[in-house]
Design an enzyme around this catalytic site. Structure first.
Site, PDB file in Angstrom:
ATOM      1  N   GLU A 192       0.793  -1.225   0.000  1.00 14.35           N
ATOM      2  CA  GLU A 192       0.000   0.000   0.000  1.00 14.35           C
ATOM      3  C   GLU A 192       0.835   1.290   0.000  1.00 14.35           C
ATOM      4  O   GLU A 192       0.741   2.099   0.928  1.00 14.35           O
ATOM      5  CB  GLU A 192      -0.969  -0.017   1.185  1.00 14.35           C
ATOM      6  CG  GLU A 192      -2.001  -1.119   1.056  1.00 14.35           C
ATOM      7  CD  GLU A 192      -3.192  -0.979   1.985  1.00 14.35           C
ATOM      8  OE1 GLU A 192      -3.122  -0.183   2.947  1.00 14.35           O
ATOM      9  OE2 GLU A 192      -4.198  -1.674   1.746  1.00 14.35           O
ATOM     10  N   GLU A 292      -5.540  -7.720  -1.085  1.00 13.95           N
ATOM     11  CA  GLU A 292      -6.274  -7.584   0.175  1.00 13.95           C
ATOM     12  C   GLU A 292      -7.731  -7.251  -0.104  1.00 13.95           C
ATOM     13  O   GLU A 292      -8.032  -6.412  -0.945  1.00 13.95           O
ATOM     14  CB  GLU A 292      -5.699  -6.473   1.069  1.00 13.95           C
ATOM     15  CG  GLU A 292      -4.380  -6.789   1.731  1.00 13.95           C
ATOM     16  CD  GLU A 292      -3.951  -5.686   2.704  1.00 13.95           C
ATOM     17  OE1 GLU A 292      -4.834  -4.956   3.211  1.00 13.95           O
ATOM     18  OE2 GLU A 292      -2.750  -5.549   2.929  1.00 13.95           O
TER      19      GLU A 292
END
Length: 472
Positions: A192, A292
């Protein structure tokens, strides 16, 4: 290490084995293990702050003992066997860079980090499970969130060339160590990333990719998009033997979101958010990985517990049906925790959960953790502050703060609750461990042993069915 069936590689829009057969990796992440997070194991704020507080309370010997036991118990051969029994074939291993690096010796690589990762890789390989190594934190923080373990609200990694070089150095050493292990499906160089001006991420990928290839030309790189793996607009070209990764959470799976009812409009929202994220991959004809996703779940005793969780299961099932159409690889978040999202979670009657029950209730009441929080008890405190700032700060200035999708409210909560209040309460969390004997610390850590945990059968059944139906 046990050798696998051969390196996986990218071939067009697919991941294939050495025989050219398509491989669809499906699994979960071991978040909370080699990278701990506040909502996963119950502390407030950031891992490094929690560890410093526990070191102060326990002393070095007991501190080392507790965390050695915790890391051993959290993932064992029994966990790998359960995972394989569900038909899942890949585990993403989130790693905190601090297992390998200290700020005091920034370019020295600690070998103990390899022992920790080796152990999980080998346990998985013994069950025929691939692993993807995910660097979840970086010095200075690669994003503004708690899970980068920076303790900051700015991602300083992007502002400092030396910090970026440390990240590349670490990956070169990891690649050297694992270059011959074919049970590793590849490397996820950065979880991320959130670069406010976007182009520095592209520059770093362009630097880390050849550095890794220089020592390991075989393993796939699994590259996250910018802004928490949701934005590929600044990506212009593709790198060789790389899979591009999205994270595809839905607000309908969280307490603050609109409940999922399965309406045509909601299904359309899920499809459109996915299609927006994978537009880059479709244009460049490269594989897609959803690294995710997944809702959070209600706990027994909460109002509408069963109905809420059924909605969340239905949401997850709909997302999986979207991914099945494209036959993409995916990894849910996550495998084990204290009850928010895990396929497996600590028993409320375990020593760890009973010890921390008052603190966990307080943390929930204060809404400290961003993940899955409900502000019903503190909204009257924070709403006036947010409204005051909205009135005093020009709207154009509010919208300049990255990431913009957080909005002013999200940035206020990051600084006030997730940083200041959480850091101060870290000492209260640590106080629960004060005076514990070695035997008591062992029992606390053992709360995360699989045999002492509960299984989220509704979730596991959905994952098992998807794995079986896919034939992969």
């Amino acid at each position: 290490m046990a050798n696998g069936p051969g390196y996986l590689k990218v071939q067009g829009v697919d991941v294939v084995d050495p025989n050219g057969e398509k491989v669809i990796l499906k699994g979960a992440a071991t978040g909370g293990h080699l990278n701990m997070e506040n909502f996963i194991t119950g502390y407030p704020g950031h891992e490094h702050e929690m560890r410093l507080a526990l070191l102060e309370v326990l002393g070095q010997e007991k501190y080392d003992f507790f965390f050695d036991k915790f890391l051993d118990y959290f993932f064992t051969g029994a966990d790998a066997k359960l995972f394989a029994s569900l038909g899942l074939n890949a585990i993403r291993i989130p790693i905190n860079h601090r297992h390998f690096m200290d700020d005091e010796k920034p370019f020295a690589i600690k070998q103990d980090g390899f022992k920790l990762v080796d152990r999980v890789v080998e346990l998985c390989a013994a069950e025929g499970i691939y692993t993807i190594l995910d660097m979840h934190t970086f010095p200075g923080g690669q994003n503004q969130g708690w899970h980068s373990d920076s303790g900051l609200h700015r991602a300083l990694f992007w502002e400092n060339w030396d910090l970026q070089e440390r990240g590349i150095k670490l990956w070169v050493e990891i690649a050297k160590h694992y270059k011959d292990n074919t049970w590793i499906a590849g490397y996820n160089p950065m979880n991320e990333p959130a670069d406010p001006i976007h182009h520095r991420l592209q520059s770093w990928y362009a630097r880390v990719e050849p550095a890794i290839r220089g020592v390991d030309p075989h393993h796939i790189l699994w590259l996250d998009g910018n802004t928490y793996s949701m934005d590929f607009t600044a990506f212009k070209t593709v790198l060789p033997n790389c899979v591009y990764a999205i994270h595809d959470y839905s607000t309908m799976g969280f307490p603050a979101g609109t409940p999922y009812t399965g309406s045509a409009a909601q299904k359309d929202i899920l499809r459109k958010q996915y299609e927006r994220k994978v537009e880059f991959m479709r244009e460049h004809k490269v594989p897609i990985w959803n690294g995710e996703f997944g809702p959070v779940y209600a706990s027994p005793g909460e109002t509408g517990y069963n109905a809420t969780n059924q909605q969340r299961y239905d949401l997850l099932g709909e997302q999986l049906s979207i991914y099945k159409q494209d036959q993409i690889c995916w990894s849910i978040w996550l495998y084990k925790d204290i009850g928010f999202q895990g396929m497996v979670y600590a028993n409320p009657d375990s020593a760890y959960m009973k010890l921390l029950k008052p603190f966990l209730a307080k943390k929930k009441r204060l809404g400290l953790d961003k993940w899955g929080r409900d502000d019903q008890h503190v909204r009257h405190i924070y709403d006036p502050l947010v409204e005051h700032l909205r009135e005093e700060i020009p709207e154009v200035s509010q919208k300049r703060r990255y990431p913009q999708h957080w909005g002013l409210e999200g940035h206020v909560h990051r600084v006030v609750r997730e940083l200041l209040v959480s850091e101060l309460l870290t000492y209260e969390f640590a106080s629960y461990f004060e005076g514990k004997s070695f035997e008591e610390l062992d029992e606390l850590a053992a709360s995360f042993k699989l045999e002492n945990c509960l299984k989220r059968d509704g979730l596991n059944k959905i994952l098992q069915e998807d794995a079986g139906l896919s034939g992969s």
